[in-house]
Design a protein around this motif. Structure first.
Motif: not given
Length: 189
Positions: A49-50, A69-70, A73, A77
């Motif tokens: 991620l990221g 997990s979404e 993420e 951000e």
């Protein structure tokens, strides 16, 4: 084993994290079982991620883990890639939001600075490192993988080799864990 409604319980994945020698590895097996039946043998529950600077591994209900997990993420951000802050904010949401509270999953997350466990009870836990490194385990065979990794951490083996061996040992013990291993590695401080 059944859930509260009498349906077969889903057992999903063993995840282990090893931080040693300037590397952090998260490795997971691919088995998903429903009751006594293997539904899938090659699920991928370890990912980046990221912008590739964060690695995660998740155990529990697959759809729930993808949702989390979404959300992580999005928090990464929002907080400019600050993993600890993003995890704390996700844990707050997870604990207080009526929808998220019902999600059944756990996550191991790491970047170059931190290695954390996130739980649905609002916990963001950073393990106490030993002189040799850090190990964590979650999921159906997480305790087996954790014990194996702890036994191997003070050897000359590197982080990835320890993680792979720990998962193979867990797969030999836990019927909900297989040897289809996915690994992600990042450099750590």
């Amino acid at each position: 084993m059944t859930d509260q409604l009498g349906a077969p319980s889903m057992h999903a994945t063993t995840i282990v994290l090893v931080r040693k020698g300037g590397k952090t590895v998260i490795a997971g097996d691919g088995q998903v079982s429903l009751g006594q039946t293997i539904i899938k043998g090659n699920a991928r529950k370890v990912r980046r991620l990221g912008k590739g600077e964060v690695i995660i591994g998740f155990a529990g209900a697959t759809a729930d883990a993808f949702t989390l997990s979404e959300r992580l993420e999005a928090k990464l951000e929002q907080y400019s890639g600050q993993l600890l802050r993003a995890c704390v904010e996700l844990a707050k949401d997870w604990r207080t939001d009526r929808y998220l509270r019902r999600l059944e999953a756990m996550m191991l997350v790491a970047d170059k600075n931190a290695a954390l466990v996130l739980t649905g009870t609002g916990d963001v836990l950073e393990p106490e490192p030993s002189a040799e490194g850090v190990v964590m385990g979650i999921g159906s065979g997480g305790n087996y993988a954790l014990a194996a990794a702890r036994a191997l951490i003070d050897t000359d083996l590197d982080a990835e080799t320890i993680a792979r061996r720990a998962l193979r040992i867990a797969a030999d013990i836990c019927v909900y864990t297989n040897s289809n291993i996915v690994v992600e590695t990042i450099d750590s401080l």
